[in-house]
Design a protein around this motif. Structure first.
Motif, PDB file in Angstrom:
ATOM      1  N   TYR A  82       0.752  -1.285   0.007  1.00 33.54           N
ATOM      2  CA  TYR A  82      -0.006   0.128  -0.076  1.00 33.54           C
ATOM      3  C   TYR A  82       0.929   1.182   0.167  1.00 33.54           C
ATOM      4  O   TYR A  82       0.929   2.005   0.983  1.00 33.54           O
ATOM      5  CB  TYR A  82      -0.938  -0.148   1.488  1.00 33.54           C
ATOM      6  N   GLU A 110      -1.035   3.343   2.974  1.00 30.19           N
ATOM      7  CA  GLU A 110      -0.526   3.105   4.472  1.00 30.19           C
ATOM      8  C   GLU A 110       0.577   4.288   4.444  1.00 30.19           C
ATOM      9  O   GLU A 110       0.880   4.478   5.609  1.00 30.19           O
ATOM     10  CB  GLU A 110       0.360   1.670   4.375  1.00 30.19           C
ATOM     11  N   CYS A 138      -0.916  -7.193   5.051  1.00 29.51           N
ATOM     12  CA  CYS A 138      -0.557  -7.685   6.396  1.00 29.51           C
ATOM     13  C   CYS A 138      -1.961  -8.255   7.122  1.00 29.51           C
ATOM     14  O   CYS A 138      -1.640  -9.089   7.966  1.00 29.51           O
ATOM     15  CB  CYS A 138      -0.250  -6.508   7.186  1.00 29.51           C
TER      16      CYS A 138
END
Ligand code: G3H
Length: 531
Positions: free
Chosen positions: A179, A183, A310
């Protein structure tokens, strides 16, 4: 740049020229870089020979540039006196709004690079962009709310207090390749809006997609507030940490890098950690689980973005009573998934961005096969280009590497169980503690599991796969999975500290406080707020 393009790439997504990113952002200037560069390749081929596609080049910066970025961030913080940390809330909001408005105009360019650089599907790339823009607007609103809540005095035991949240200082921000936009910005944006200054290094894959945003960063914030460096972590991030001047390490990645970076910091007690790390989220499938729903959720949970999340489901515990049914149907569904380039209609599986990743996944498969597991789907383990078709492995046991290691890619271990206590006991023994998915409906089975699992992880998903969103919900983990909490609300707290002005209640002090308020001389002591 001449390439023999295949006709299957839509015109709008073709790479017609390489991006030679020859500037880096330091102290408010996009400084020209004439030194060494590194090439950026996509594992997606645009020629018939199947070779990686050259997308462009980025600066290969080193320690001197890292130190300059650090100095710029330190000067912008200005020992607490900098323009940015002392700025009025309304003015910081204006800067952030200016940034996001410019960012929105770059949607197509960023989405195209997300597809080429990390192989994310067109739909998911668009979602990543839109979700990030929404995150920034939500953060602005949340910040205004925080300001409204603190625009007041309190009084206890004869002491007046004006309590706010203040910045921590200089933030080193490092994002992940899966990401690279969302992120990273979920760290950087709250860090900035709270008045910190930052040095930010884009992820290894997903780095060129920052190019269309550099001008927005340069022109939206005062000089030195955001500094963007390129290069290798050990040559750029390590010296910055060794200086001891970093107040917050904000990193989404793995615990090994996080620990290595912390180890460089000479004064660990001064370092705040905001970390999103690895996980091994299990799905626990109970005998009464709704099979259709469970299979759908496990497909997206294990294989969205090829399992490179994740939050992906990285091990499936299936009760022995339903294992045969689940395995057969799940394996068929995996084999029916379409592999292709990110812009292709209906595609779910796409080339992996990391060279060498298919070989690593193959090692995990071979280790599991040698220890007694089988590949139960027909296409499982087939290698093609930089891809390996997802192998569904059964039965997986704890001595296998695929049970222990975070595969972060397309391989799905299934473990049978007959004792309902077993999966929770394994979660307790695991190094990770992010989320679990629980599939079933009998409340007498679910309740004790829920009551235990909430103490071992930070989100129990009932009859649904694990995920981070919606971004207003807390995203965190225990043990090696995270430090600090991220969400629109929590991130503002993770990147700030409570700080206040206190004075004894007497005429002398009260007159001064009133003068401070009336004169509007202080940006901190102020009961004004933005609606
Ligand atoms: O890589 C971890 C991401 O935070 C996962 O987010 O659940 O929205 O895909 P997601």
């Amino acid at each position: 740049m001449k390439t023999k393009t295949t006709p299957t790439i839509p015109e709008e997504f073709k790479i017609t020229e390489t991006i030679n990113q020859d500037t880096w952002l330091v102290n408010g200037v996009l400084e020209k870089w004439e030194g060494k560069t590194s090439e950026v390749y996509s594992s997606i081929s645009s020629t018939e020979d199947g070779k990686p596609t050259l997308l462009g080049t980025i600066p290969y910066l080193g320690e001197p540039e890292a130190n300059r970025a650090l100095l710029a961030a330190a000067d912008a913080f200005g020992k607490g006196k900098g323009l940015w940390p002392t700025m009025k809330v309304a003015d910081r909001v204006l800067c952030m709004e200016r940034f996001v408005k410019q960012m929105e105009k770059q949607r197509d360019a960023v989405v195209k690079l997300l597809m080429w650089e990390i192989g994310k599907t067109l739909n998911d790339s668009r979602k990543e962009f839109d979700r990030t823009v929404e995150y920034i607007y939500d953060t602005i609103e949340e910040y205004k709310q925080l300001d409204r809540d603190s625009a007041k005095f309190t009084k206890h035991d004869g002491i007046h207090a004006h309590i706010r949240r203040g910045p921590l200082g200089i933030v080193l921000c490092l994002g992940p390749y899966n990401y690279p936009l969302n992120e990273t910005f979920a760290l950087l944006i709250p860090a900035l809006i709270m008045g910190n200054t930052a040095i930010f290094k884009p992820a290894k894959h997903g780095v060129l997609l920052m190019t269309p945003l550099l001008e927005a960063f340069r022109s939206s914030f005062p000089k030195g507030v955001v500094n963007i460096v390129y290069g290798r972590g050990r040559e750029v991030a390590a010296p910055i940490m060794q200086s001891g001047r970093i107040d917050v390490l904000a990193l989404i990645g793995n615990s090994r890098s996080a620990v290595a970076l912390q180890d460089h910091h000479p004064y660990k007690n001064r370092l705040r950690l905001v970390l999103g790390l690895e996980a091994k989220n299990p799905a626990v499938i109970l005998p009464d689980a709704d099979m259709d729903l469970t299979i759908n959720e496990c497909i997206s949970g294990t294989l969205s973005f090829n399992g490179q999340r994740c939050t992906a489901l990285k091990v499936l515990y299936v009760h022995e009573e339903v294992a045969d049914t689940f395995n057969k149907r799940f394996a068929e569904r995996v084999d029916a998934l379409k592999f292709g380039n990110p812009w292709e209609e209906g595609v779910m599986l796409t080339p992996l961005p990391e060279p060498g990743k298919p070989e690593y996944i193959k090692e995990l498969i071979d280790d599991a096969l040698a220890k007694g597991a089988k590949i139960i789907n027909k296409k499982g383990g087939k290698m093609m280009g930089n891809y390996i078709y997802p192998a569904v492995l059964y039965p997986v046991t704890k001595d296998m590497r695929v049970y222990e290691e975070e595969q972060f890619g397309p391989v799905i271990p299934i473990m049978p169980f007959d004792d309902i206590e077993q999966p929770a006991a394994d979660v307790a023994d695991s190094s990770y503690g992010q989320q679990v998915s629980l599939f079933g409906e009998n409340v007498h089975n679910l309740a004790p599991l829920i009551d235990t699992l909430v103490n071992l992880v930070c989100r129990v998903n009932l009859n649904s796969s694990c995920q981070r969103g919606p971004d207003v919900y807390p995203f965190t983990g225990r043990k090696d999975s995270a430090a600090g909490t991220l969400s629109v609300h929590d991130a503002l707290r993770s990147f700030s500290i409570r700080t206040f002005v206190a004075s004894k209640d007497n005429d002398y002090n009260n007159r001064i406080l009133n003068d401070l308020l009336d004169s509007k001389a202080s940006n901190f002591i102020s009961t004004d707020y933005i609606l």
